[in-house]
Design an enzyme around this catalytic site. Structure first.
Site, mmCIF file in Angstrom:
data_model
loop_
_atom_site.group_PDB
_atom_site.id
_atom_site.type_symbol
_atom_site.label_atom_id
_atom_site.label_comp_id
_atom_site.label_asym_id
_atom_site.label_seq_id
_atom_site.Cartn_x
_atom_site.Cartn_y
_atom_site.Cartn_z
ATOM 1 N N ASP A 163 -4.649 -0.773 3.620
ATOM 2 C CA ASP A 163 -3.437 -0.931 4.411
ATOM 3 C C ASP A 163 -2.288 -1.274 3.467
ATOM 4 O O ASP A 163 -2.508 -1.824 2.379
ATOM 5 C CB ASP A 163 -3.662 -2.052 5.434
ATOM 6 C CG ASP A 163 -2.399 -2.419 6.159
ATOM 7 O OD1 ASP A 163 -1.840 -1.554 6.858
ATOM 8 O OD2 ASP A 163 -1.953 -3.573 6.003
ATOM 9 N N TYR A 199 1.462 -2.569 4.414
ATOM 10 C CA TYR A 199 2.343 -3.702 4.697
ATOM 11 C C TYR A 199 1.540 -4.973 4.971
ATOM 12 O O TYR A 199 0.794 -5.048 5.938
ATOM 13 C CB TYR A 199 3.256 -3.396 5.882
ATOM 14 C CG TYR A 199 4.197 -2.250 5.614
ATOM 15 C CD1 TYR A 199 5.315 -2.412 4.794
ATOM 16 C CD2 TYR A 199 3.964 -0.989 6.148
ATOM 17 C CE1 TYR A 199 6.178 -1.363 4.521
ATOM 18 C CE2 TYR A 199 4.819 0.077 5.882
ATOM 19 C CZ TYR A 199 5.920 -0.119 5.075
ATOM 20 O OH TYR A 199 6.762 0.929 4.807
ATOM 21 N N SER A 239 -1.716 4.274 5.708
ATOM 22 C CA SER A 239 -0.666 3.562 6.443
ATOM 23 C C SER A 239 -0.265 4.240 7.739
ATOM 24 O O SER A 239 -0.404 5.456 7.899
ATOM 25 C CB SER A 239 0.565 3.442 5.538
ATOM 26 O OG SER A 239 1.622 2.799 6.195
ATOM 27 N N ASN A 240 0.307 3.432 8.637
ATOM 28 C CA ASN A 240 0.974 3.955 9.829
ATOM 29 C C ASN A 240 2.300 4.617 9.480
ATOM 30 O O ASN A 240 2.870 5.346 10.292
ATOM 31 C CB ASN A 240 1.233 2.821 10.829
ATOM 32 C CG ASN A 240 0.051 2.563 11.748
ATOM 33 O OD1 ASN A 240 -0.831 3.393 11.902
ATOM 34 N ND2 ASN A 240 0.031 1.383 12.352
#
Length: 223
Positions: free
Chosen positions: A8, A10, A116-117
Site C-alpha cells: 500500500d 499512503y 494503490s487506489n
C-alpha cells in the site's frame, strides 16, 4: 521463500502527515483535524463508489472529500489554492525505513510492487519524487479495474500482474481494512503498525504478521 509483495502507498510507503504542513499555511490551527477528516472522507468515498459501482478515479474522491471538509470547517479556498494543495500529495516523503527496507527485500529476491487506489500515473510520480521508484518492480493501480480495495477482484488482479499465487503473494499495509481485504481474498497479509497507539479491527480475520516497519519485515522474511 521469495514472495511477490504488494505495498500500500499512503501511510505505508509515504507519510501523509506531511500534508499537515501545507494545510497549516492555508487553514491554521485546525489543520490536523481537517487533514484527518479529509483522509477519512476520501477513503469513504472510494468505498461508496466501489459498492455503488459508480467508479471515478481517486483524484475525484480526493477533490470531493476536500469540498466536504471546506464546508464542515466553513472555509473558503480558491480553485487555484485547492489544486495546489492536492498537488502536494505528489511530494510526500517516504518513511525513513522504507527505502532501506525495500532494498533489503529486493536483495533477498522478493518481487516488489506499489499497489494503490490512486491512478497509476499519480502513484508513479509520487514514487519517483519520494525516491522509492528505483526500488520497485511494478506500480499497480486499481484504476485498471475501475473499482477499489477491498474489493477481492483487486487483490486477484495483484496476483495476476505479479504472476503469483495465494501462497507466494503478500499484501503489506498500514491500513487494517486493506489487510483484512487481502486476507479475505486469499492472500497473505502483513500489518505495518506504524504507531503503538494503533489498533487492529477485532474481526475474525487477522494479519499473518505484524511489524513496526519495513526493515523489521525484511528481517523476518530473511528468517
Amino acid at each position: 521463500m521469495n514472495y511477490s509483495i504488494g505495498f500500500d502507498v499512503y501511510g505505508t510507503l509515504v507519510d501523509p502527515v506531511e500534508m499537515g504542513q501545507h494545510l497549516e499555511n492555508l487553514i491554521g490551527d485546525k489543520a490536523s483535524e481537517f487533514g484527518q477528516l479529509w483522509h477519512d472522507k476520501k477513503v469513504e468515498y472510494a468505498f461508496r463508489r466501489a459498492l455503488m459501482q459508480q467508479y471515478a478515479d481517486f483524484t475525484v474522491c480526493t477533490q470531493q472529500a476536500l469540498q466536504y471538509c471546506l464546508h464542515v470547517y466553513q472555509l473558503s479556498l480558491t480553485s487555484t489554492e485547492q489544486q495546489q494543495l492536492i498537488a502536494k500529495f505528489a511530494e510526500l516523503s517516504a518513511f525513513d525505513d522504507v527505502i532501506p527496507g525495500l532494498k533489503k527485500l529486493k536483495e533477498q529476491g522478493h518481487q516488489i510492487a506499489a499497489f494503490s487506489n490512486g491512478p497509476e500515473l499519480s502513484v508513479r510520480t509520487l514514487m519517483a519524487n519520494s525516491q522509492i521508484l528505483p526500488h520497485l518492480h511494478h506500480v499497480i493501480s486499481v484504476d485498471d479495474l475501475q473499482t477499489y480495495k477491498p474489493n477481492p477482484d483487486v487483490y486477484q488482479y495483484l496476483m495476476r500482474r505479479m504472476q503469483a499465487d495465494m501462497n507466494s503473494c503478500m499484501m503489506v499495509s498500514s491500513n487494517p481494512w486493506d489487510v483484512i481485504g487481502a486476507k479475505s481474498a486469499g492472500l497473505q497479509a502483513v500489518w505495518v503498525k506504524r504507531s503503538p497507539n494503533k489498533l487492529f479491527d477485532p474481526w475474525e480475520i487477522q494479519p499473518d504478521l505484524i511489524v513496526s516497519d519495513l526493515i523489521e519485515l525484511a528481517e523476518v522474511l530473511k528468517g
